[in-house]
Design a protein around this motif. Structure first.
Motif, PDB file in Angstrom:
ATOM      1  N   SER A 138       0.820  -1.214   0.000  1.00 24.01           N
ATOM      2  CA  SER A 138       0.000   0.000   0.000  1.00 24.01           C
ATOM      3  C   SER A 138       0.853   1.264   0.000  1.00 24.01           C
ATOM      4  O   SER A 138       0.382   2.336  -0.394  1.00 24.01           O
ATOM      5  N   GLY A 139       2.116   1.145   0.466  1.00 28.07           N
ATOM      6  CA  GLY A 139       2.957   2.322   0.581  1.00 28.07           C
ATOM      7  C   GLY A 139       2.553   3.236   1.712  1.00 28.07           C
ATOM      8  O   GLY A 139       2.951   4.404   1.757  1.00 28.07           O
ATOM      9  N   ALA A 140       1.756   2.720   2.654  1.00 30.16           N
ATOM     10  CA  ALA A 140       1.261   3.536   3.760  1.00 30.16           C
ATOM     11  C   ALA A 140       2.411   4.032   4.622  1.00 30.16           C
ATOM     12  O   ALA A 140       3.342   3.288   4.931  1.00 30.16           O
ATOM     13  N   LYS A 141       2.325   5.294   5.031  1.00 30.14           N
ATOM     14  CA  LYS A 141       3.354   5.860   5.892  1.00 30.14           C
ATOM     15  C   LYS A 141       3.307   5.226   7.281  1.00 30.14           C
ATOM     16  O   LYS A 141       4.325   5.136   7.963  1.00 30.14           O
ATOM     17  N   SER A 142       2.109   4.821   7.704  1.00 31.13           N
ATOM     18  CA  SER A 142       1.966   4.156   8.992  1.00 31.13           C
ATOM     19  C   SER A 142       0.862   3.104   8.897  1.00 31.13           C
ATOM     20  O   SER A 142      -0.083   3.243   8.121  1.00 31.13           O
ATOM     21  N   THR A 143       1.013   2.049   9.678  1.00 32.88           N
ATOM     22  CA  THR A 143       0.035   0.969   9.718  1.00 32.88           C
ATOM     23  C   THR A 143      -0.288   0.644  11.166  1.00 32.88           C
ATOM     24  O   THR A 143       0.626   0.460  11.980  1.00 32.88           O
ATOM     25  N   SER A 144      -1.566   0.604  11.492  1.00 30.29           N
ATOM     26  CA  SER A 144      -2.011   0.213  12.831  1.00 30.29           C
ATOM     27  C   SER A 144      -2.672  -1.155  12.750  1.00 30.29           C
ATOM     28  O   SER A 144      -3.548  -1.374  11.911  1.00 30.29           O
ATOM     29  N   VAL A 145      -2.254  -2.069  13.615  1.00 29.32           N
ATOM     30  CA  VAL A 145      -2.827  -3.409  13.682  1.00 29.32           C
ATOM     31  C   VAL A 145      -3.589  -3.517  14.993  1.00 29.32           C
ATOM     32  O   VAL A 145      -2.998  -3.446  16.078  1.00 29.32           O
ATOM     33  N   ALA A 158       5.802 -12.942  15.746  1.00 27.00           N
ATOM     34  CA  ALA A 158       5.362 -12.326  14.492  1.00 27.00           C
ATOM     35  C   ALA A 158       5.470 -10.807  14.559  1.00 27.00           C
ATOM     36  O   ALA A 158       5.915 -10.155  13.604  1.00 27.00           O
ATOM     37  N   VAL A 159       5.084 -10.227  15.687  1.00 29.83           N
ATOM     38  CA  VAL A 159       5.143  -8.772  15.847  1.00 29.83           C
ATOM     39  C   VAL A 159       6.577  -8.268  15.745  1.00 29.83           C
ATOM     40  O   VAL A 159       6.837  -7.200  15.173  1.00 29.83           O
ATOM     41  N   ASP A 160       7.502  -9.033  16.253  1.00 33.10           N
ATOM     42  CA  ASP A 160       8.915  -8.635  16.190  1.00 33.10           C
ATOM     43  C   ASP A 160       9.426  -8.536  14.757  1.00 33.10           C
ATOM     44  O   ASP A 160      10.441  -7.882  14.505  1.00 33.10           O
ATOM     45  N   LYS A 161       8.715  -9.172  13.818  1.00 32.67           N
ATOM     46  CA  LYS A 161       9.125  -9.137  12.413  1.00 32.67           C
ATOM     47  C   LYS A 161       8.420  -8.038  11.618  1.00 32.67           C
ATOM     48  O   LYS A 161       8.657  -7.890  10.422  1.00 32.67           O
ATOM     49  N   PHE A 162       7.531  -7.277  12.271  1.00 33.03           N
ATOM     50  CA  PHE A 162       6.881  -6.165  11.584  1.00 33.03           C
ATOM     51  C   PHE A 162       7.905  -5.093  11.229  1.00 33.03           C
ATOM     52  O   PHE A 162       8.854  -4.853  11.984  1.00 33.03           O
ATOM     53  N   ASN A 163       7.683  -4.420  10.087  1.00 36.92           N
ATOM     54  CA  ASN A 163       8.597  -3.329   9.752  1.00 36.92           C
ATOM     55  C   ASN A 163       8.331  -2.113  10.641  1.00 36.92           C
ATOM     56  O   ASN A 163       7.329  -2.051  11.364  1.00 36.92           O
ATOM     57  N   ASP A 164       9.217  -1.134  10.588  1.00 36.50           N
ATOM     58  CA  ASP A 164       9.203  -0.028  11.543  1.00 36.50           C
ATOM     59  C   ASP A 164       7.969   0.862  11.438  1.00 36.50           C
ATOM     60  O   ASP A 164       7.667   1.612  12.381  1.00 36.50           O
ATOM     61  N   SER A 165       7.272   0.825  10.306  1.00 41.71           N
ATOM     62  CA  SER A 165       6.099   1.696  10.145  1.00 41.71           C
ATOM     63  C   SER A 165       4.829   1.086  10.731  1.00 41.71           C
ATOM     64  O   SER A 165       3.772   1.718  10.712  1.00 41.71           O
ATOM     65  N   ILE A 166       4.927  -0.133  11.253  1.00 38.25           N
ATOM     66  CA  ILE A 166       3.750  -0.851  11.757  1.00 38.25           C
ATOM     67  C   ILE A 166       3.683  -0.745  13.275  1.00 38.25           C
ATOM     68  O   ILE A 166       4.656  -1.041  13.975  1.00 38.25           O
ATOM     69  N   GLU A 167       2.511  -0.336  13.770  1.00 39.38           N
ATOM     70  CA  GLU A 167       2.304  -0.200  15.208  1.00 39.38           C
ATOM     71  C   GLU A 167       1.196  -1.149  15.652  1.00 39.38           C
ATOM     72  O   GLU A 167       0.108  -1.168  15.085  1.00 39.38           O
TER      73      GLU A 167
END
Length: 279
Positions: A138-145, A158-167
């Motif tokens: 998506s190219g989203a600047k930020s992602t909230s899960v 799994a959370v530890d493998k999220f990229n830095d833009s994912i919260e």
């Protein structure tokens, strides 16, 4: 897929959602349903649903009575509303043919610059791969899960493998009686400016649901709509309460699990792994 379709002589109603047919899905859980009416909404959703029903009907053995019932439900000779149906719109889905749901999502989003992605789902891949895939694609600047910690199979690994833009945001769903109920809703919301395109329905955040095309992936159905940011915050996340405590997720998936949904997700993950290995 989860859908309810009511076909009358002068109008029809269609509900696409996340709830299974049971006490939890209809009474207790936090679920999402989108409603379409032929006398108040764009009727493209009904055209899409008719096509989807025929796909399911053709995949079922001994289907003569089923196909006949679908035909009767959309018969313009007895259903006046059928004459005014628009082109297929508002739904994406897959039975045993066609492209993946993630490709269908991004076909809808084509040309839009996504600023923020919000994912709400109880179940994920064991490694959480689809979260990263959706965020990157998506190219989203930020992602909230959004997850309910006691009712998800999402692990800390799994959370530890999220990229830095994912919260990761821990949430809970309180019923009108004040009890903490199971959050079973599934939606993917893409924000651009003051608008949000939301896909919601049966699909969890997994490769089997979203990424595997044709007959090898899950059979799923989702509706989509574009609404204001204010409406999204009110209708989709307004009933969720944020938990300020640090994440308390399982380190790994438990092998022995009484909950059927988690068993199903483990089976799905194994099937995905086998399919991708074969590919």
């Amino acid at each position: 897929p989860k859908a309810i379709f009511v076909s009358g002589r002068e109008k029809a109603s269609l509900f696409i959602g996340s709830g299974n047919v049971g006490f939890g899905g209809w009474k207790q859980n936090g679920e999402i349903w989108n409603r379409f009416d032929t006398d108040s909404n764009d009727t493209g959703a009904f055209t899409s649903f008719q096509n989807y029903l025929y796909q399911i009907g053709k995949a079922v053995p001994l289907n003569d009575s089923i196909l006949q019932e679908i035909q009767e439900s959309f018969d313009p000779n007895t259903r006046s509303w059928v004459e005014d149906l628009n082109e297929a719109d508002s739904l994406i889905g897959k039975v045993n043919t066609g492209i993946s749901l993630i490709d269908q999502m991004f076909n809808v989003l084509e040309g839009r610059s996504v600023e923020k992605l919000t994912i709400c789902s109880p179940y994920f891949d064991i490694e959480g791969e689809m979260v990263n895939e959706l965020s990157i694609r998506s190219g989203a600047k930020s992602t909230s899960v959004l997850v309910q910690p006691q009712n998800t199979n999402l692990t800390q690994k799994a959370v530890d493998k999220f990229n830095d833009s994912i919260e990761l945001k821990l949430v809970t769903f309180l019923s009108h009686e004040g009890s903490n109920n199971f959050l079973h809703a599934k939606f993917f919301a893409f924000q651009f400016g003051d608008l949000v395109t939301v896909f919601s329905g049966s699909s969890n955040c997994s490769k089997a649901a979203l990424m595997i095309p044709k007959s090898k992936g899950n059979v799923e159905l989702m509706s989509y709509t574009t609404i204001s940011l204010e409406e999204f915050e009110r209708e989709y996340v307004g009933e969720l309460d944020l938990i300020e405590n640090p994440p308390d997720l399982k380190k790994n998936i438990e092998i022995e699990q009484e909950d059927f949904s988690l068993k199903h997700d483990e089976i799905t993950a194994k099937r995905e792994k086998d399919l991708l290995s074969a590919a």
